[in-house]
Every structure is written in C-alpha cells, then in structure tokens.
Write an enzyme that holds these catalytic residues in place. Sequence first.
Site, PDB file in Angstrom:
ATOM      1  N   LYS A 134      15.813  21.622 -12.264  1.00 55.16           N
ATOM      2  CA  LYS A 134      15.129  20.360 -12.534  1.00 55.16           C
ATOM      3  C   LYS A 134      15.822  19.282 -13.115  1.00 55.16           C
ATOM      4  O   LYS A 134      16.548  19.631 -14.091  1.00 55.16           O
ATOM      5  CB  LYS A 134      13.615  20.689 -13.232  1.00 55.16           C
ATOM      6  CG  LYS A 134      12.530  21.383 -12.462  1.00 55.16           C
ATOM      7  CD  LYS A 134      12.009  20.590 -11.115  1.00 55.16           C
ATOM      8  CE  LYS A 134      11.269  19.756 -11.597  1.00 55.16           C
ATOM      9  NZ  LYS A 134      10.151  19.759 -11.930  1.00 55.16           N
ATOM     10  N   GLU A 185       8.704   8.372 -17.211  1.00 48.72           N
ATOM     11  CA  GLU A 185       7.044   8.555 -17.459  1.00 48.72           C
ATOM     12  C   GLU A 185       6.523   8.384 -19.009  1.00 48.72           C
ATOM     13  O   GLU A 185       5.436   7.956 -18.913  1.00 48.72           O
ATOM     14  CB  GLU A 185       7.025  10.370 -17.188  1.00 48.72           C
ATOM     15  CG  GLU A 185       7.293  10.943 -15.990  1.00 48.72           C
ATOM     16  CD  GLU A 185       7.389  12.450 -15.729  1.00 48.72           C
ATOM     17  OE1 GLU A 185       6.554  13.062 -15.445  1.00 48.72           O
ATOM     18  OE2 GLU A 185       8.516  12.882 -16.325  1.00 48.72           O
ATOM     19  N   SER A 222      14.026  21.414 -17.192  1.00 49.64           N
ATOM     20  CA  SER A 222      12.863  22.231 -17.286  1.00 49.64           C
ATOM     21  C   SER A 222      13.390  23.316 -17.873  1.00 49.64           C
ATOM     22  O   SER A 222      14.545  24.208 -17.811  1.00 49.64           O
ATOM     23  CB  SER A 222      12.310  22.640 -16.165  1.00 49.64           C
ATOM     24  OG  SER A 222      11.545  23.885 -16.150  1.00 49.64           O
ATOM     25  N   HIS A 227       0.823  -1.296  -0.064  1.00 50.28           N
ATOM     26  CA  HIS A 227       0.057   0.008   0.028  1.00 50.28           C
ATOM     27  C   HIS A 227       0.822   1.368   0.035  1.00 50.28           C
ATOM     28  O   HIS A 227       0.379   2.305   0.408  1.00 50.28           O
ATOM     29  CB  HIS A 227      -1.019   0.201   1.257  1.00 50.28           C
ATOM     30  CG  HIS A 227      -1.664  -1.269   1.476  1.00 50.28           C
ATOM     31  ND1 HIS A 227      -3.013  -1.766   0.941  1.00 50.28           N
ATOM     32  CD2 HIS A 227      -1.249  -2.439   2.181  1.00 50.28           C
ATOM     33  CE1 HIS A 227      -3.308  -2.627   1.436  1.00 50.28           C
ATOM     34  NE2 HIS A 227      -2.206  -3.241   2.273  1.00 50.28           N
TER      35      HIS A 227
END
Length: 467
Positions: free
Chosen positions: A284, A291, A278, A157
């Site tokens: 970043k 992704e 970024s 979980h």
Amino acid sequence: MTQKTWGGRFSEATDKRVEAFTESISYDHRLYRQDIQASQAHTRMLAAVGLLSQQEAEQIVTALEEIGQDIAAGRMPWQIELEDIHTHIERALIARLGDLGRKLHTARSRNDQVVTDVKLWVREAIDQIDSRLEDLQRAFVRFAEREEGVILPGYTHLQRAQPVLASHYALAYVEKWQRDRDRLAEARRRLNVLPLGAAALAGTSLPIDRDMVRRELGFAELAANSMDVSSDRDFVLDYVYALAVLAVHLSGWAEEWIIWSTTEFSFLELPDAFCTGSSIMPHKKNPDVLELIRGRSARVIAALQQLFVLLKGLPLAYNRDLQEDKIALFTAHDTVNACLEVAIPLVEGSRLRRDSITARLEDGFLDATTLMEGLVEMGVPLRAAHEAVGRLVQECEQRRCRLAELPEEVFQHLLPQHLDDSGRLRSRLGTAAALAAFRSHGSTAPAEVKKQLQLWKQRLRLDPAQH
Ligand code: ARG
C-alpha cells in the site's frame, strides 16, 4: 496588595475554580508580540500628550522590549490567576518599574487592547497565508508547465465530458487560489481600522492622540465609534470565512487527487515522501496527506460556525463571551497554514501518469460535443445536431467502437443536403482533434492556454531563470 488588576472593590479572593474557568492565558499568550507592540505605541503617545514624561516612556518601552524577549525565550511562567496575556505583561512591567508600570494602562481598557492585538495578529496571519498561497499558485503553474501538451479527460458529474489540456486544468486551481488571495486582501483592508482609544466602551476624558497610535501601528483609519469597537469581531469572521472557502478549495482538490491516484484512474503518481504505508498490507501507498487536508477542512468550517454562534445575540458593548473568538480564530488559521505547508511540496513532487492517461484517452466520447459543434457550424440546428450525435454514440456503444471508427456513410448521412463535406466533419474526431478545435476566450484552446500560462508566469514572477 491583590494580584488582580481589578482587585480594589473585592473583599474576597477569587475562587480558584473561577480563575481556572475564566483564564485565557493558555491560548491568548500567542498575542504577546502584538500586545507589546501596541503597548509601546500607546506609551509613546501618552508621552506625546503629556500623560507620561519622555523619560518615563523610554523606560516603559525598553522594559516592554525586555519582557517580550523573556516571553520569546520561555522565561515567563503563565499563571492562571493573571487571566490573560495583557495582565501578564502589565504585571511583569510593574514588577520591573513599580509605580511607573502602573501608568501603562492609562486611557486604555483591555476591551480596546484585545481587539487591537487580535487585529495586529490577524494582519500578520493574512500576510503569512497569502504568501503560502502564492507558493501554492507557483507550484500549480509549474505543474502546468511540466505537463504542457498533455491532454486529460475533463469531467462533469465525474463522467468523461470533453478533453482539456493538463495546463488548463492546473490553471483552474491557480484561479481559485487567486480568489482566495483576493478575499484575504479584502479582509485585510477592512480590518485595518484602529480600535485603540475606544477604552472600555465610551472613550476617555484624557487628552489622547489616537491618530498618532494609528500611524505608528500602520492602521489606515480610526474607528469612529467607541461602542462599536469593543463588540466588533467582524474582522475575525471575514478572515475565518476566507479561510473556510480556501479550506473547501483544498478539500475538493485533495479529493480529486485521491481519486486520480487510485489504480482505477491511474492518472497521478504522488511523491513517496508525502504518502504513507499500511501496517498490514505491504503494497500500500496511501494518500493520507490528501485525506487529512480533506478532513481538516471540517475544523475550519466548524470554526466559522463557532464564531457565528458565539457572536449571535451579544448586546453592546464588550461581553466576556468574546474571549472565545481566539479559539476559533487560531484553530482555523493553524489548520489552513499546516495544510498549505504540505500541499505545496506535494504538488511540486506529483507527476501525471501520461502512459495510462493516453492509453484510455479515446474512451468516453470526449470528441462528441465538438463533432456536434461541427455540424452546427455547417448549419444544422443545435438540437438536431445533438440528437444526431447522440444516436451515433448509441450506435458506437452497440458496435463497441469509437466515433472515429464509424463508417464514412454514417457521417455523410448527418450532413445537410447541400453539403458534401463529411471529411471536414471527420477531421474533428478523436480526442486530440477535438481539443484542437476549441477557440473561445478562456477555453482549453491551446493558444488560449498558452496565453494564460504566460500571464500567470509573469504575475507570479516565474521567469525561466528561476527553475
Ligand atoms: N481576555 C479578554 C478577552 O480575550 C480580554 C478582555 C477582558 N476584558 C474584560 N472586561 N474582562 O476578551
């Protein structure tokens, strides 16, 4: 004379819009090598049974070879009026050999031809994905070796559950990739039945030798029913299903590593070369590759869905709908292939951030379950032990401390009356001690994990000399 292979019974030219609508050359040109390979085998068979002379067969085989070279070199312009790859190659053959070229299609239909080509293509595709998966397994086994001895919190979980060795964690994925490989092998075994010779749907009255073609193309069996052949795309479903499961595995793994690379987790350092920045925030370092691996699984799952919807409700035997199978097939294959291509070096270049993992390893009561099992070993009924350790955890939360920091008498209290061994119990406290207490087969017990790591290194032929 008409350009069409089927022009004879038509008195009107095909509407341009119909040609544009029905063409498949824009994507099935990818089958050209398989189409040539199957046509060459078919030609040799036609000669063996006397439908061509040996010399005619040799001419056709050679011309097909040259056509293949032309296509490979980009010298074959695709024309939508020639519909598909099969017609392009046949037309090119006729352009070279005249009437002799017109004999190639003897005892064959595009219906059995296209299934044969696609099967040959899928067979190669499976081998390619399998070999990439083996490399991915190797990357995870190397990760397991590199991070040997590192303890990680294991989650259920996404809450801290029990400690696990980093090697145990990495080998969990090796098992998943192995099941993916097994599914691919099974798909390959099932598809390895020769369709060619089924002709349009009913077979042929010509004296063909299907078994000769089977041997030459390396199929294990002959398709037993000609009507089944031209409608059968089960093998495409099998392959794309295996790819969809693989894509789901990749997606879950990518999600996990995205989380692990956050400042909040700080478990993982991804290689710079496999991250992006970024355009506005100079600090970043984004896990875009992971992704997109996660995001692209959607294409593969969609491709499987597309095939099911395509195949649902088709009467026997061939229907033109089937031409669409290749769109889903190629999309699923290309997507997974591209994901694997970047996943392998990304895993090779990633490192666990041991300092920040260790700094918080005692948080989250990773030792609670082994403490409970310690009580069970001393004769406390499991439910009672569960309850008792649960209360200790509650107490720790109030005192803001760890189980190992509770006073001695608390543990004394837990023991059955006849035992006076709180020391033994306390020796299980702390994450490292809890980890060391595991012993079951397949568990994260250090000896078990070592054995598994050794086994995988052997299986994947990763001996020390290689790295
Ligand atoms: N391009 C077709 C396909 O992919 C080849 C078979 C065409 N057969 C036919 N009877 N029109 O399915």
